[in-house]
Design a protein around this motif. Structure first.
Motif, PDB file in Angstrom:
ATOM      1  N   SER A   1       0.829  -1.212   0.000  1.00 58.84           N
ATOM      2  CA  SER A   1       0.000   0.000   0.000  1.00 58.84           C
ATOM      3  C   SER A   1       0.863   1.262   0.000  1.00 58.84           C
ATOM      4  N   ILE A   2       2.021   1.181  -0.633  1.00 66.61           N
ATOM      5  CA  ILE A   2       2.920   2.335  -0.705  1.00 66.61           C
ATOM      6  C   ILE A   2       3.267   2.617  -2.166  1.00 66.61           C
ATOM      7  N   PRO A   3       3.719   3.820  -2.479  1.00 65.42           N
ATOM      8  CA  PRO A   3       4.216   4.093  -3.839  1.00 65.42           C
ATOM      9  C   PRO A   3       5.384   3.168  -4.159  1.00 65.42           C
ATOM     10  N   ILE A   4       5.426   2.646  -5.374  1.00 68.07           N
ATOM     11  CA  ILE A   4       6.424   1.630  -5.699  1.00 68.07           C
ATOM     12  C   ILE A   4       7.347   2.097  -6.821  1.00 68.07           C
ATOM     13  N   ASP A   5       8.504   1.447  -6.900  1.00 67.22           N
ATOM     14  CA  ASP A   5       9.480   1.770  -7.935  1.00 67.22           C
ATOM     15  C   ASP A   5       9.217   0.933  -9.187  1.00 67.22           C
ATOM     16  N   GLU A   6      10.017   1.168 -10.207  1.00 65.32           N
ATOM     17  CA  GLU A   6       9.797   0.516 -11.505  1.00 65.32           C
ATOM     18  C   GLU A   6       9.943  -0.997 -11.420  1.00 65.32           C
ATOM     19  N   ASP A   7      10.899  -1.490 -10.640  1.00 62.76           N
ATOM     20  CA  ASP A   7      11.111  -2.940 -10.549  1.00 62.76           C
ATOM     21  C   ASP A   7       9.889  -3.650  -9.981  1.00 62.76           C
ATOM     22  N   VAL A   8       9.312  -3.099  -8.914  1.00 64.95           N
ATOM     23  CA  VAL A   8       8.115  -3.711  -8.325  1.00 64.95           C
ATOM     24  C   VAL A   8       6.936  -3.569  -9.280  1.00 64.95           C
TER      25      VAL A   8
ATOM     26  N   LYS B   1      25.153  -8.170  -4.116  1.00 62.24           N
ATOM     27  CA  LYS B   1      25.741  -8.373  -2.787  1.00 62.24           C
ATOM     28  C   LYS B   1      25.619  -7.113  -1.945  1.00 62.24           C
ATOM     29  N   ARG B   2      25.904  -5.972  -2.564  1.00 55.33           N
ATOM     30  CA  ARG B   2      25.821  -4.703  -1.835  1.00 55.33           C
ATOM     31  C   ARG B   2      24.372  -4.392  -1.455  1.00 55.33           C
ATOM     32  N   ARG B   3      23.446  -4.648  -2.382  1.00 55.44           N
ATOM     33  CA  ARG B   3      22.039  -4.365  -2.094  1.00 55.44           C
ATOM     34  C   ARG B   3      21.494  -5.243  -0.982  1.00 55.44           C
ATOM     35  N   VAL B   4      21.836  -6.521  -1.015  1.00 53.30           N
ATOM     36  CA  VAL B   4      21.377  -7.448   0.020  1.00 53.30           C
ATOM     37  C   VAL B   4      21.952  -7.054   1.375  1.00 53.30           C
ATOM     38  N   ALA B   5      23.247  -6.758   1.402  1.00 50.28           N
ATOM     39  CA  ALA B   5      23.892  -6.382   2.657  1.00 50.28           C
ATOM     40  C   ALA B   5      23.254  -5.125   3.242  1.00 50.28           C
TER      41      ALA B   5
ATOM     42  N   LEU C   1      14.511  -6.011  -1.226  1.00 49.17           N
ATOM     43  CA  LEU C   1      15.610  -5.412  -1.993  1.00 49.17           C
ATOM     44  C   LEU C   1      15.152  -4.213  -2.819  1.00 49.17           C
ATOM     45  N   SER C   2      13.859  -3.987  -2.852  1.00 45.84           N
ATOM     46  CA  SER C   2      13.328  -2.862  -3.627  1.00 45.84           C
ATOM     47  C   SER C   2      13.643  -1.529  -2.941  1.00 45.84           C
ATOM     48  N   PRO C   3      14.089  -0.527  -3.674  1.00 44.46           N
ATOM     49  CA  PRO C   3      14.366   0.791  -3.086  1.00 44.46           C
ATOM     50  C   PRO C   3      13.151   1.405  -2.398  1.00 44.46           C
ATOM     51  N   SER C   4      11.963   1.255  -2.978  1.00 43.99           N
ATOM     52  CA  SER C   4      10.762   1.841  -2.366  1.00 43.99           C
ATOM     53  C   SER C   4      10.419   1.156  -1.049  1.00 43.99           C
ATOM     54  N   ILE C   5      10.660  -0.149  -0.966  1.00 43.94           N
ATOM     55  CA  ILE C   5      10.402  -0.887   0.274  1.00 43.94           C
ATOM     56  C   ILE C   5      11.382  -0.447   1.357  1.00 43.94           C
ATOM     57  N   GLN C   6      12.631  -0.261   0.975  1.00 37.85           N
ATOM     58  CA  GLN C   6      13.636   0.174   1.951  1.00 37.85           C
ATOM     59  C   GLN C   6      13.348   1.585   2.457  1.00 37.85           C
TER      60      GLN C   6
ATOM     61  N   TRP D   1       7.876 -10.936  10.206  1.00 40.59           N
ATOM     62  CA  TRP D   1       6.819 -10.739   9.210  1.00 40.59           C
ATOM     63  C   TRP D   1       7.192  -9.585   8.301  1.00 40.59           C
ATOM     64  N   PRO D   2       8.120  -9.798   7.352  1.00 35.67           N
ATOM     65  CA  PRO D   2       8.637  -8.712   6.515  1.00 35.67           C
ATOM     66  C   PRO D   2       7.616  -8.084   5.579  1.00 35.67           C
ATOM     67  N   LEU D   3       6.444  -8.704   5.398  1.00 33.88           N
ATOM     68  CA  LEU D   3       5.396  -8.094   4.580  1.00 33.88           C
ATOM     69  C   LEU D   3       5.002  -6.719   5.117  1.00 33.88           C
ATOM     70  N   LEU D   4       5.296  -6.471   6.384  1.00 31.08           N
ATOM     71  CA  LEU D   4       5.007  -5.176   6.998  1.00 31.08           C
ATOM     72  C   LEU D   4       5.685  -4.037   6.241  1.00 31.08           C
ATOM     73  N   LEU D   5       6.806  -4.355   5.611  1.00 33.34           N
ATOM     74  CA  LEU D   5       7.584  -3.316   4.922  1.00 33.34           C
ATOM     75  C   LEU D   5       6.853  -2.715   3.727  1.00 33.34           C
ATOM     76  N   GLY D   6       5.882  -3.420   3.192  1.00 34.97           N
ATOM     77  CA  GLY D   6       5.156  -2.910   2.037  1.00 34.97           C
ATOM     78  C   GLY D   6       3.920  -2.114   2.397  1.00 34.97           C
ATOM     79  N   CYS D   7       3.708  -1.906   3.698  1.00 34.77           N
ATOM     80  CA  CYS D   7       2.462  -1.285   4.162  1.00 34.77           C
ATOM     81  C   CYS D   7       2.638   0.177   4.548  1.00 34.77           C
ATOM     82  N   SER D   8       1.631   0.956   4.240  1.00 37.25           N
ATOM     83  CA  SER D   8       1.642   2.374   4.583  1.00 37.25           C
ATOM     84  C   SER D   8       1.540   2.565   6.093  1.00 37.25           C
TER      85      SER D   8
END
Length: 588
Positions: free
Chosen positions: A207-214, A296-300, A324-329, A356-363
């Motif tokens: 429920s957040i604005p997303i980047d091109e990859d997502v 590797k850098r993105r995951v770290a 790993l998505s910039p918008s999620i981070q 419960w990492p799905l929380l990261l996609g929530c407004s």
């Protein structure tokens, strides 16, 4: 009609005259017919033969003849395409045959192209070409990549677009890449559609604005969702591979050795098993488009934010590849800011996200509403830090649904402060249906003679009871107690006195402790009716050691007297010592 016969020849057209009543297999035709032989390139042992009817002979109707001729040309074109792929492109015979047999629209396009050129008399300079040579000529013009891409499931239009997109790639190289991609993206079995089910969850909790990859990933999901079987087919190579290539054509430009294999090796090195690689990549294909060092850098960076230790990196990635998505981070920073403003510790926030990492996609807008409701129940600061790691998704509950459960508990007689305590201990209750779950548990208690006046006492001591499946979990435990001679009335008494009794496993707790009570301690079952808390103590660390100490001193006492005291009280009352020394153990 088409007939493949062993015939070693280089000529194109042969006219044969035969007596009547000879079979087709003998290469003899009753009337005069024109027979055209096309040389095969699968070795000189095969030729393709077609026959045309001349005036005066018996022949099928024009419609039937036209249809037969069309089918013959399609079949002949398939053979010609296969030979072209084998001889001029260098594919294996198996791959050449598979492609030619699975590109029907491309084949039809080639045949129609040959007819069009014949009608417009545009074969000048190539008048001596037979049908097979004309097909090969057209294939060279259109390109064999189109045939290959259609054979892996793409529509003809998509195949033509992608063939242009990958024009710099050779067909053999493209074939190898496709085989490798299929092996990686569909590395594990997905018979139950679990990958698709998880994709739905990820979409539901976004429920957040997303980047091109997502956004590209969502478009990929939507294409599959629109097909028969929907997202349940995401893990099926036959159903979703074509949409994967259409959505992420850059996959076909990657180097197998320099790009794909190093990235796969990296994912395996951080704990993603080979049979789970497909799940991670299908849920977030852009992972495959990055260089191994960049990934590797993105995951770290992403996992370090939520305090993931290296050994758990693969587990978190399998739970939520979008981390790993910039918008999620970026959203993680907003969640952290909100909860830290409520004095929730970062360690508790990170624990909740890892669980419960799905929380990261929530407004955070809905989270703010739920935080206000917690505050009304006295659940704030460190107390909120206990709730969120236990049930992170509680932050996403609808306030009106949450308040229904609060009201339900208040109607039973609980004060807001006690409701807050129940929330801290068992937050899962507040996501339950009142009619389908909570009320049914109370009806179960009534069924066994527990008065509604005791509900608050039972729930306050053991709120987890409201989460159990009464028929499948609690009822078998009650029946077991009845089987050993305890009446329903006594069971109701035991529940009122010690409600956690309902949560104990028959095999791991109830049976072994009752057997020790009856066989070793030689006490009647009646004793656990008077003191059901007996089942709460460890058999090996408390019950057995104290019993053997008392037996060695010939001391008789009740279960409550034996177990209800702490070590110092027990030693003072029964041993005359300041502390308990456990020196006696069972030897038989």
């Amino acid at each position: 009609m088409i007939k493949e016969l062993p015939f070693n020849t280089k000529f194109e057209t042969l006219t044969l005259i035969s007596p009547p009543s000879q079979s087709l297999n003998s290469l003899v035709f009753s009337p005069r017919r024109r027979v055209t032989l096309f040389p095969s390139h699968h070795g000189a042992a095969r030729v393709s033969l077609s026959a045309s009817f001349h005036h005066g002979e018996s022949k099928p109707s024009s419609d039937s003849s036209s249809q037969t001729n069309n089918e013959d040309q399609i079949s002949l074109a398939q053979v010609s395409i296969s030979e072209f792929l084998l001889q001029e492109i260098g594919l294996s015979e198996a791959d050449s045959d598979f492609i030619s047999e699975n590109c029907p629209k491309y084949t039809r396009m080639i045949v129609e192209g040959v007819r069009d050129l014949e009608e417009w008399d545009t074969w000048k300079g190539n008048e001596g070409l037979g049908f097979s040579e004309k097909v090969v000529y057209m294939v060279k013009q259109k390109g064999g990549k189109v045939a290959f891409l259609e054979s892996v499931g793409l529509s003809l239009s998509s195949a033509m677009y992608l063939a242009h997109y990958v024009s710099s790639e050779s067909l053999p190289n493209l074939l190898d890449k496709v085989k490798y991609l299929k092996g990686i993206f569909f590395s594990g079995s997905d018979e139950n559609g679990l990958v698709g089910a998880y994709a739905r969850r990820m979409m539901f909790y976004l429920s957040i604005p997303i980047d091109e990859d997502v956004q590209q990933t969502l478009s990929f999901f939507e294409k599959i969702e629109a097909r028969r079987g929907g997202l349940d087919m995401l893990g099926s190579v036959d159903a979703s591979f074509r949409f994967l290539l259409e959505s992420f054509p850059r996959l076909l430009l990657l180097s197998e050795e320099k790009d794909m294999k190093p990235l796969v090796e990296f994912l395996e090195s951080i704990g993603v098993p080979r049979d789970c690689l497909g799940k991670v990549l299908l849920l977030y294909p852009p992972i495959m488009l990055g260089k191994a060092e960049e990934m590797k850098r993105r995951v770290a960076a992403a996992l370090e934010k939520v305090s993931v230790v290296s050994k758990d990196s693969g587990k978190v990635l399998m739970k939520y590849p979008w981390i790993l998505s910039p918008s999620i981070q970026e959203n993680y920073s907003r969640i952290l800011s909100l909860l830290e403003s409520e004095s929730v510790l970062k360690t508790d926030i990170d624990h909740a996200i890892r669980r419960w990492p799905l929380l990261l996609g929530c407004s955070t807008s809905n989270m703010k509403l739920m935080v206000k409701e917690f505050d009304k129940l006295g659940v704030r600061n460190k107390r909120m830090g206990k709730v969120i790691p236990k049930r992170p998704q509680i932050l996403l509950y609808k306030p009106q649904e949450f308040l229904k459960v609060v009201t339900f508990l208040e109607d039973l007689g609980f004060q807001k402060e006690i409701v807050g305590q129940i929330l801290c201990r068992c937050p899962e209750i507040f996501g339950c249906s009142i009619d389908k779950t909570l009320q049914k548990k109370l009806s179960f208690l009534t069924r066994f003679g527990v008065s509604s006046t005791h509900f608050t006492r039972i729930i306050k001591k053991y709120p987890e009871f409201l989460l159990y499946d009464a028929e499948k979990t609690v009822l078998p435990r009650v029946k077991y107690l009845m089987e050993i001679g305890i009446s329903e009335r006594d069971i109701a008494f035991m529940i009122r006195k010690f409600s956690p009794l309902l949560g104990y496993s028959i095999d791991n707790v109830l049976r072994p402790k009752l057997e020790f009570l009856v066989n070793s301690m030689e006490k009647p079952v009646r004793e656990v009716i008077d003191y059901p808390r007996y089942f709460s103590y460890s058999l090996e660390k408390r019950i057995k050691p104290r019993f053997w100490v008392l037996k060695g001193r010939n001391i008789e006492c009740t279960l409550h007297e034996m177990l209800g005291k702490n070590d110092e009280e027990f030693a003072a009352d029964f041993l005359g010592l300041g502390e308990l020394h456990q020196t006696h153990s069972e030897t038989s």
